[in-house]
Design a protein around this motif. Sequence first.
Motif, PDB file in Angstrom:
ATOM      1  N   LEU A   1       0.843  -1.184   0.000  1.00  0.00           N
ATOM      2  CA  LEU A   1       0.000   0.000   0.000  1.00  0.00           C
ATOM      3  C   LEU A   1       0.887   1.246   0.000  1.00  0.00           C
ATOM      4  CD1 LEU A   1      -3.039   0.857   0.247  1.00  0.00           C
ATOM      5  CD2 LEU A   1      -2.578   1.163   2.691  1.00  0.00           C
ATOM      6  N   PRO A   2       0.736   2.104  -1.000  1.00  0.00           N
ATOM      7  CA  PRO A   2       1.607   3.282  -1.057  1.00  0.00           C
ATOM      8  C   PRO A   2       1.247   4.297   0.022  1.00  0.00           C
ATOM      9  CG  PRO A   2      -0.037   3.376  -2.811  1.00  0.00           C
ATOM     10  CD  PRO A   2      -0.203   2.041  -2.135  1.00  0.00           C
ATOM     11  N   SER A   3       2.217   5.123   0.391  1.00  0.00           N
ATOM     12  CA  SER A   3       1.996   6.183   1.383  1.00  0.00           C
ATOM     13  C   SER A   3       2.137   7.539   0.698  1.00  0.00           C
ATOM     14  CB  SER A   3       3.020   6.090   2.519  1.00  0.00           C
ATOM     15  OG  SER A   3       2.873   4.880   3.226  1.00  0.00           O
ATOM     16  N   PRO A   4       1.218   8.464   0.978  1.00  0.00           N
ATOM     17  CA  PRO A   4       1.292   9.769   0.320  1.00  0.00           C
ATOM     18  C   PRO A   4       2.467  10.599   0.830  1.00  0.00           C
ATOM     19  CG  PRO A   4      -0.468   9.756   1.952  1.00  0.00           C
ATOM     20  CD  PRO A   4       0.052   8.356   1.875  1.00  0.00           C
ATOM     21  N   GLU A   5       3.162  11.233  -0.106  1.00  0.00           N
ATOM     22  CA  GLU A   5       4.206  12.183   0.248  1.00  0.00           C
ATOM     23  C   GLU A   5       3.574  13.562   0.413  1.00  0.00           C
ATOM     24  OE1 GLU A   5       7.298  11.946  -2.654  1.00  0.00           O
ATOM     25  OE2 GLU A   5       7.746   9.835  -2.226  1.00  0.00           O
ATOM     26  N   ALA A   6       4.397  14.560   0.718  1.00  0.00           N
ATOM     27  CA  ALA A   6       3.893  15.915   0.892  1.00  0.00           C
ATOM     28  C   ALA A   6       3.119  16.356  -0.343  1.00  0.00           C
ATOM     29  CB  ALA A   6       5.048  16.876   1.158  1.00  0.00           C
ATOM     30  N   GLY A   7       1.917  16.901  -0.115  1.00  0.00           N
ATOM     31  CA  GLY A   7       1.112  17.401  -1.217  1.00  0.00           C
ATOM     32  C   GLY A   7       0.314  16.342  -1.951  1.00  0.00           C
ATOM     33  N   GLN A   8       0.341  15.098  -1.474  1.00  0.00           N
ATOM     34  CA  GLN A   8      -0.346  14.000  -2.158  1.00  0.00           C
ATOM     35  C   GLN A   8      -1.525  13.475  -1.353  1.00  0.00           C
ATOM     36  OE1 GLN A   8       2.749  11.038  -2.928  1.00  0.00           O
ATOM     37  NE2 GLN A   8       2.748  11.642  -5.091  1.00  0.00           N
ATOM     38  N   LEU A   9      -2.396  12.761  -2.069  1.00  0.00           N
ATOM     39  CA  LEU A   9      -3.505  12.021  -1.480  1.00  0.00           C
ATOM     40  C   LEU A   9      -3.341  10.542  -1.803  1.00  0.00           C
ATOM     41  CD1 LEU A   9      -6.453  14.253  -2.803  1.00  0.00           C
ATOM     42  CD2 LEU A   9      -5.308  14.457  -0.574  1.00  0.00           C
TER      43      LEU A   9
ATOM     44  N   GLY B   1     -11.886  10.658   3.627  1.00  0.00           N
ATOM     45  CA  GLY B   1     -13.315  10.464   3.374  1.00  0.00           C
ATOM     46  C   GLY B   1     -13.866  11.288   2.235  1.00  0.00           C
ATOM     47  N   ASP B   2     -13.110  12.272   1.748  1.00  0.00           N
ATOM     48  CA  ASP B   2     -13.588  13.080   0.623  1.00  0.00           C
ATOM     49  C   ASP B   2     -13.677  12.238  -0.651  1.00  0.00           C
ATOM     50  OD1 ASP B   2     -13.766  15.301   2.202  1.00  0.00           O
ATOM     51  OD2 ASP B   2     -12.004  16.320   1.370  1.00  0.00           O
ATOM     52  N   ARG B   3     -14.630  12.590  -1.498  1.00  0.00           N
ATOM     53  CA  ARG B   3     -14.829  11.917  -2.792  1.00  0.00           C
ATOM     54  C   ARG B   3     -14.161  12.763  -3.870  1.00  0.00           C
ATOM     55  NH1 ARG B   3     -19.817  11.739  -4.568  1.00  0.00           N
ATOM     56  NH2 ARG B   3     -20.291   9.523  -4.776  1.00  0.00           N
ATOM     57  N   VAL B   4     -13.265  12.141  -4.638  1.00  0.00           N
ATOM     58  CA  VAL B   4     -12.502  12.883  -5.636  1.00  0.00           C
ATOM     59  C   VAL B   4     -12.394  12.079  -6.924  1.00  0.00           C
ATOM     60  CG1 VAL B   4     -11.140  14.123  -3.903  1.00  0.00           C
ATOM     61  CG2 VAL B   4     -10.273  11.965  -4.845  1.00  0.00           C
ATOM     62  N   ALA B   5     -12.062  12.794  -7.991  1.00  0.00           N
ATOM     63  CA  ALA B   5     -11.787  12.175  -9.284  1.00  0.00           C
ATOM     64  C   ALA B   5     -10.590  12.881  -9.894  1.00  0.00           C
ATOM     65  CB  ALA B   5     -12.997  12.277 -10.201  1.00  0.00           C
TER      66      ALA B   5
ATOM     67  N   GLU C   1      -6.961   8.074 -15.153  1.00  0.00           N
ATOM     68  CA  GLU C   1      -8.299   8.553 -14.800  1.00  0.00           C
ATOM     69  C   GLU C   1      -8.937   7.618 -13.785  1.00  0.00           C
ATOM     70  OE1 GLU C   1     -12.011  10.203 -17.446  1.00  0.00           O
ATOM     71  OE2 GLU C   1     -11.097   8.316 -18.071  1.00  0.00           O
ATOM     72  N   CYS C   2      -9.518   8.209 -12.731  1.00  0.00           N
ATOM     73  CA  CYS C   2     -10.211   7.382 -11.738  1.00  0.00           C
ATOM     74  C   CYS C   2     -11.035   8.267 -10.824  1.00  0.00           C
ATOM     75  CB  CYS C   2      -9.219   6.552 -10.909  1.00  0.00           C
ATOM     76  SG  CYS C   2      -8.231   7.523  -9.752  1.00  0.00           S
ATOM     77  N   ALA C   3     -11.840   7.626  -9.999  1.00  0.00           N
ATOM     78  CA  ALA C   3     -12.551   8.294  -8.914  1.00  0.00           C
ATOM     79  C   ALA C   3     -12.505   7.384  -7.700  1.00  0.00           C
ATOM     80  CB  ALA C   3     -13.998   8.590  -9.302  1.00  0.00           C
ATOM     81  N   GLY C   4     -12.567   7.993  -6.521  1.00  0.00           N
ATOM     82  CA  GLY C   4     -12.539   7.184  -5.315  1.00  0.00           C
ATOM     83  C   GLY C   4     -12.617   8.041  -4.066  1.00  0.00           C
ATOM     84  N   ILE C   5     -12.204   7.440  -2.957  1.00  0.00           N
ATOM     85  CA  ILE C   5     -12.295   8.063  -1.634  1.00  0.00           C
ATOM     86  C   ILE C   5     -10.891   8.336  -1.102  1.00  0.00           C
ATOM     87  CG2 ILE C   5     -13.151   7.816   0.717  1.00  0.00           C
ATOM     88  CD1 ILE C   5     -15.392   7.910  -1.293  1.00  0.00           C
ATOM     89  N   VAL C   6     -10.686   9.530  -0.549  1.00  0.00           N
ATOM     90  CA  VAL C   6      -9.396   9.852   0.069  1.00  0.00           C
ATOM     91  C   VAL C   6      -9.218   8.993   1.316  1.00  0.00           C
ATOM     92  CG1 VAL C   6      -8.006  11.642   1.179  1.00  0.00           C
ATOM     93  CG2 VAL C   6      -9.425  12.209  -0.815  1.00  0.00           C
ATOM     94  N   GLU C   7      -8.113   8.234   1.346  1.00  0.00           N
ATOM     95  CA  GLU C   7      -7.851   7.341   2.472  1.00  0.00           C
ATOM     96  C   GLU C   7      -6.727   7.862   3.367  1.00  0.00           C
ATOM     97  OE1 GLU C   7      -6.761   2.921   2.016  1.00  0.00           O
ATOM     98  OE2 GLU C   7      -8.954   2.980   2.166  1.00  0.00           O
ATOM     99  N   ALA C   8      -5.873   8.724   2.829  1.00  0.00           N
ATOM    100  CA  ALA C   8      -4.800   9.341   3.625  1.00  0.00           C
ATOM    101  C   ALA C   8      -4.356  10.606   2.910  1.00  0.00           C
ATOM    102  CB  ALA C   8      -3.623   8.382   3.808  1.00  0.00           C
TER     103      ALA C   8
END
Length: 322
Positions: A24-32, A82-86, A64-71
């Motif tokens: 599972l990847p981990s977000p770096e600064a400025g990432q989701l 929990g935000d919904r993004v694409a 291209e994708c859509a999903g839920i912010v997990e971190a």
Amino acid sequence: MSSHAIIARQAGGPEVFDYVASALPSPEAGQLLIKVAAIGVNFIETYQRSGVYQVKYPFTPGSECAGIVEAVGEGVTDFAIGDRVATTEGSKTYATHTLLDADKALPVPENVSLETAGALPLQGITAHYLINSSYNVQPGDMVLTYAGAGGVGLLLIQLLKLRGATVITTTSTPEKAELARAAGADHVLTYDEVATRVREITDGRGVDVVYDGIGKDTFDGSLAALKIRGTLVLFGGASGQVPPFDLQRLNAHGSLSVTRPKIADFLLNAEERRWRSGELFELVSNGKLDVRIGASFPLAEAGAAHTALESRSTTGKTILIP
């Protein structure tokens, strides 16, 4: 916790895809970190998989994708878990989880499904910049576009009708013609009718603008369909790239204009992204824009999705579901 992704270790047919577990990847600064709910499949990914476009292997396709912010990574303030993004500007989106720069994330309204949100960004934003920025369509304009039952075509027709334009389009089968008419097209032609019928429909004047995503096979006909001082927007090359041509032809045909845009130049910053995606999602929310998902495949069957896309039998958008 692990994620899964589609990986190609070499160029080839759809059979080169493997569905594999990964960390599972981990977000770096400025990432989701996005838990992916739907992935848009686009033709460029078949070129990348097959080796027509060079990529570095092992390769995971997708933008291209859509999903839920997990971190969220350090410094991110516009989005929360929990935000919904694409997005249409991601990478390696053929996966259950993907990393995304926060400034390239598009907020998705609660009343728009994530499947629709995953199918809309690339083709929807393409249609948006075409009619707003490449050539600003006005009420009463006569417009010719091709592939009216395709993903861009169906959205483009609807947006053009909302703008008050008269829409002429083409399809290759009667079934696709019905889809284009249902989207609002005023005139649906076969490809071999364009040369004669466009002039008839416009009383010999020609159209104000042609939106041409086909390229080599339609370019000459697109120029011939334009009115004096008309505009040709060449936004793709499904039949191949247009060979070099003499600019004097634009003079001879009536002081024509030609532009060759690409989507990245119309998503220059977060403000522009929010403007384009916000207008599109609002139209979907209000029931004024229908996003046709023509086919849906499990993520593990990405190869089958590519087979369907390459057969040219699909309509609307093809998506993958993790």
